[in-house]
Design a protein around this motif. Sequence first.
Motif, PDB file in Angstrom:
ATOM      1  N   MET A  28       0.862  -1.175   0.000  1.00 31.66           N
ATOM      2  CA  MET A  28       0.000   0.000   0.000  1.00 31.66           C
ATOM      3  C   MET A  28       0.906   1.234   0.000  1.00 31.66           C
ATOM      4  O   MET A  28       1.514   1.551   1.014  1.00 31.66           O
ATOM      5  CB  MET A  28      -0.859  -0.021   1.274  1.00 31.66           C
ATOM      6  CG  MET A  28      -1.745   1.175   1.467  1.00 31.66           C
ATOM      7  SD  MET A  28      -2.471   1.251   3.149  1.00 31.66           S
ATOM      8  CE  MET A  28      -2.988  -0.409   3.472  1.00 31.66           C
ATOM      9  N   PRO A  29       1.041   1.929  -1.140  1.00 32.18           N
ATOM     10  CA  PRO A  29       1.920   3.106  -1.159  1.00 32.18           C
ATOM     11  C   PRO A  29       1.360   4.241  -0.315  1.00 32.18           C
ATOM     12  O   PRO A  29       0.163   4.511  -0.332  1.00 32.18           O
ATOM     13  CB  PRO A  29       1.980   3.498  -2.639  1.00 32.18           C
ATOM     14  CG  PRO A  29       0.850   2.810  -3.296  1.00 32.18           C
ATOM     15  CD  PRO A  29       0.430   1.661  -2.430  1.00 32.18           C
ATOM     16  N   PRO A  46      -7.045   2.611  -4.386  1.00 33.41           N
ATOM     17  CA  PRO A  46      -8.094   2.720  -5.399  1.00 33.41           C
ATOM     18  C   PRO A  46      -8.892   1.425  -5.518  1.00 33.41           C
ATOM     19  O   PRO A  46      -8.348   0.338  -5.417  1.00 33.41           O
ATOM     20  CB  PRO A  46      -7.316   3.013  -6.688  1.00 33.41           C
ATOM     21  CG  PRO A  46      -5.961   2.443  -6.447  1.00 33.41           C
ATOM     22  CD  PRO A  46      -5.705   2.605  -4.974  1.00 33.41           C
ATOM     23  N   GLY A  47     -10.190   1.585  -5.696  1.00 29.83           N
ATOM     24  CA  GLY A  47     -11.060   0.433  -5.886  1.00 29.83           C
ATOM     25  C   GLY A  47     -11.395  -0.330  -4.626  1.00 29.83           C
ATOM     26  O   GLY A  47     -12.016  -1.383  -4.684  1.00 29.83           O
ATOM     27  N   VAL A  48     -11.003   0.192  -3.481  1.00 25.57           N
ATOM     28  CA  VAL A  48     -11.274  -0.476  -2.206  1.00 25.57           C
ATOM     29  C   VAL A  48     -12.610   0.004  -1.662  1.00 25.57           C
ATOM     30  O   VAL A  48     -12.909   1.199  -1.689  1.00 25.57           O
ATOM     31  CB  VAL A  48     -10.130  -0.179  -1.202  1.00 25.57           C
ATOM     32  CG1 VAL A  48     -10.506  -0.603   0.199  1.00 25.57           C
ATOM     33  CG2 VAL A  48      -8.857  -0.857  -1.643  1.00 25.57           C
ATOM     34  N   ASP A  49     -13.426  -0.926  -1.177  1.00 25.78           N
ATOM     35  CA  ASP A  49     -14.680  -0.564  -0.534  1.00 25.78           C
ATOM     36  C   ASP A  49     -14.355   0.111   0.802  1.00 25.78           C
ATOM     37  O   ASP A  49     -13.633  -0.468   1.621  1.00 25.78           O
ATOM     38  CB  ASP A  49     -15.518  -1.821  -0.300  1.00 25.78           C
ATOM     39  CG  ASP A  49     -16.791  -1.545   0.473  1.00 25.78           C
ATOM     40  OD1 ASP A  49     -17.259  -0.388   0.481  1.00 25.78           O
ATOM     41  OD2 ASP A  49     -17.325  -2.505   1.066  1.00 25.78           O
ATOM     42  N   PRO A  50     -14.837   1.332   1.040  1.00 27.08           N
ATOM     43  CA  PRO A  50     -14.530   2.014   2.301  1.00 27.08           C
ATOM     44  C   PRO A  50     -14.901   1.199   3.539  1.00 27.08           C
ATOM     45  O   PRO A  50     -14.262   1.311   4.576  1.00 27.08           O
ATOM     46  CB  PRO A  50     -15.353   3.305   2.234  1.00 27.08           C
ATOM     47  CG  PRO A  50     -15.627   3.518   0.796  1.00 27.08           C
ATOM     48  CD  PRO A  50     -15.665   2.157   0.166  1.00 27.08           C
ATOM     49  N   ASN A  80      -6.371  -8.438 -20.662  1.00 26.73           N
ATOM     50  CA  ASN A  80      -5.309  -7.967 -19.776  1.00 26.73           C
ATOM     51  C   ASN A  80      -5.925  -7.752 -18.406  1.00 26.73           C
ATOM     52  O   ASN A  80      -7.001  -7.174 -18.289  1.00 26.73           O
ATOM     53  CB  ASN A  80      -4.705  -6.659 -20.301  1.00 26.73           C
ATOM     54  CG  ASN A  80      -3.426  -6.285 -19.606  1.00 26.73           C
ATOM     55  OD1 ASN A  80      -2.789  -7.119 -18.975  1.00 26.73           O
ATOM     56  ND2 ASN A  80      -3.040  -5.033 -19.709  1.00 26.73           N
ATOM     57  N   ARG A  81      -5.242  -8.204 -17.362  1.00 23.40           N
ATOM     58  CA  ARG A  81      -5.785  -8.040 -16.007  1.00 23.40           C
ATOM     59  C   ARG A  81      -4.637  -7.711 -15.064  1.00 23.40           C
ATOM     60  O   ARG A  81      -3.892  -8.580 -14.638  1.00 23.40           O
ATOM     61  CB  ARG A  81      -6.483  -9.319 -15.574  1.00 23.40           C
ATOM     62  CG  ARG A  81      -7.319  -9.128 -14.353  1.00 23.40           C
ATOM     63  CD  ARG A  81      -8.253 -10.279 -14.144  1.00 23.40           C
ATOM     64  NE  ARG A  81      -9.241  -9.900 -13.153  1.00 23.40           N
ATOM     65  CZ  ARG A  81     -10.213 -10.662 -12.761  1.00 23.40           C
ATOM     66  NH1 ARG A  81     -10.355 -11.852 -13.286  1.00 23.40           N
ATOM     67  NH2 ARG A  81     -11.051 -10.247 -11.854  1.00 23.40           N
ATOM     68  N   GLU A  82      -4.501  -6.418 -14.740  1.00 24.39           N
ATOM     69  CA  GLU A  82      -3.399  -5.945 -13.909  1.00 24.39           C
ATOM     70  C   GLU A  82      -3.855  -5.467 -12.537  1.00 24.39           C
ATOM     71  O   GLU A  82      -3.039  -5.295 -11.651  1.00 24.39           O
ATOM     72  CB  GLU A  82      -2.655  -4.811 -14.614  1.00 24.39           C
ATOM     73  CG  GLU A  82      -1.995  -5.252 -15.899  1.00 24.39           C
ATOM     74  CD  GLU A  82      -1.295  -4.111 -16.619  1.00 24.39           C
ATOM     75  OE1 GLU A  82      -1.445  -2.950 -16.186  1.00 24.39           O
ATOM     76  OE2 GLU A  82      -0.612  -4.389 -17.608  1.00 24.39           O
ATOM     77  N   ARG A  83      -5.134  -5.207 -12.371  1.00 28.67           N
ATOM     78  CA  ARG A  83      -5.651  -4.716 -11.094  1.00 28.67           C
ATOM     79  C   ARG A  83      -5.843  -5.904 -10.165  1.00 28.67           C
ATOM     80  O   ARG A  83      -6.803  -6.641 -10.294  1.00 28.67           O
ATOM     81  CB  ARG A  83      -6.954  -3.968 -11.316  1.00 28.67           C
ATOM     82  CG  ARG A  83      -6.753  -2.726 -12.173  1.00 28.67           C
ATOM     83  CD  ARG A  83      -8.058  -2.034 -12.499  1.00 28.67           C
ATOM     84  NE  ARG A  83      -8.814  -1.767 -11.298  1.00 28.67           N
ATOM     85  CZ  ARG A  83     -10.119  -1.978 -11.211  1.00 28.67           C
ATOM     86  NH1 ARG A  83     -10.794  -2.480 -12.215  1.00 28.67           N
ATOM     87  NH2 ARG A  83     -10.755  -1.703 -10.094  1.00 28.67           N
ATOM     88  N   THR A  84      -4.928  -6.047  -9.222  1.00 29.86           N
ATOM     89  CA  THR A  84      -4.974  -7.187  -8.326  1.00 29.86           C
ATOM     90  C   THR A  84      -6.011  -7.001  -7.225  1.00 29.86           C
ATOM     91  O   THR A  84      -6.306  -5.885  -6.812  1.00 29.86           O
ATOM     92  CB  THR A  84      -3.597  -7.424  -7.672  1.00 29.86           C
ATOM     93  OG1 THR A  84      -3.238  -6.253  -6.941  1.00 29.86           O
ATOM     94  CG2 THR A  84      -2.548  -7.723  -8.706  1.00 29.86           C
ATOM     95  N   TYR A 107     -11.738   8.771   3.767  1.00 32.82           N
ATOM     96  CA  TYR A 107     -11.447   8.093   2.497  1.00 32.82           C
ATOM     97  C   TYR A 107     -12.212   8.793   1.386  1.00 32.82           C
ATOM     98  O   TYR A 107     -13.435   8.953   1.484  1.00 32.82           O
ATOM     99  CB  TYR A 107     -11.870   6.628   2.597  1.00 32.82           C
ATOM    100  CG  TYR A 107     -11.617   5.816   1.345  1.00 32.82           C
ATOM    101  CD1 TYR A 107     -10.338   5.396   1.012  1.00 32.82           C
ATOM    102  CD2 TYR A 107     -12.661   5.457   0.513  1.00 32.82           C
ATOM    103  CE1 TYR A 107     -10.102   4.634  -0.130  1.00 32.82           C
ATOM    104  CE2 TYR A 107     -12.443   4.703  -0.628  1.00 32.82           C
ATOM    105  CZ  TYR A 107     -11.165   4.290  -0.943  1.00 32.82           C
ATOM    106  OH  TYR A 107     -10.932   3.540  -2.075  1.00 32.82           O
ATOM    107  N   GLU A 108     -11.483   9.244   0.375  1.00 27.92           N
ATOM    108  CA  GLU A 108     -12.117   9.948  -0.731  1.00 27.92           C
ATOM    109  C   GLU A 108     -11.317   9.730  -2.005  1.00 27.92           C
ATOM    110  O   GLU A 108     -10.086   9.851  -2.003  1.00 27.92           O
ATOM    111  CB  GLU A 108     -12.207  11.447  -0.418  1.00 27.92           C
ATOM    112  CG  GLU A 108     -12.929  12.244  -1.470  1.00 27.92           C
ATOM    113  CD  GLU A 108     -13.052  13.723  -1.110  1.00 27.92           C
ATOM    114  OE1 GLU A 108     -13.297  14.506  -2.040  1.00 27.92           O
ATOM    115  OE2 GLU A 108     -12.896  14.083   0.056  1.00 27.92           O
ATOM    116  N   SER A 109     -12.012   9.403  -3.078  1.00 32.88           N
ATOM    117  CA  SER A 109     -11.412   9.229  -4.404  1.00 32.88           C
ATOM    118  C   SER A 109     -10.244   8.245  -4.399  1.00 32.88           C
ATOM    119  O   SER A 109      -9.225   8.463  -5.042  1.00 32.88           O
ATOM    120  CB  SER A 109     -10.953  10.575  -4.975  1.00 32.88           C
ATOM    121  OG  SER A 109     -12.028  11.467  -5.078  1.00 32.88           O
TER     122      SER A 109
END
Length: 140
Positions: A28-29, A46-50, A80-84, A107-109
Amino acid sequence: MALNFDPISQLDRFAASVLDSGRAPRFMPVDLARDGDRYILHADLPGVDPGSIDIDLDGSLLTIRAQRTADSGEGVRWLNRERTAGSFLRQFTLGDGVDLEKISASYESGVLTVIIPVSERAKPRKIAVASADQTASLTA
């Protein structure tokens, strides 16, 4: 649609998919900065459910966990599938100079922001210097 083929990245993805059990937490950067009387931590999620974000404080150990679920895509042929998908984890040891009771998070955006205030006793302050001359004039 033209696709660029990069054999090194394809080999890297293949090795990651074979060796990755899916159980180890992912990276997690984060950015961490001090802004006046507080520390600000920004974590890219990104893409994480809050609702899956969990922040724990155990003594001085701050732990951030999050979960990203995979898009099942049933019947879809992935090109192509790069989003783990999977779990994310970071831990930070906080020093004595922070106010553990007033830590807040939002958590926002796709960015988690954690505000860690500096404790009152750790803030810079001036110390008055007394001299013998001042003491004598006060008693006279």
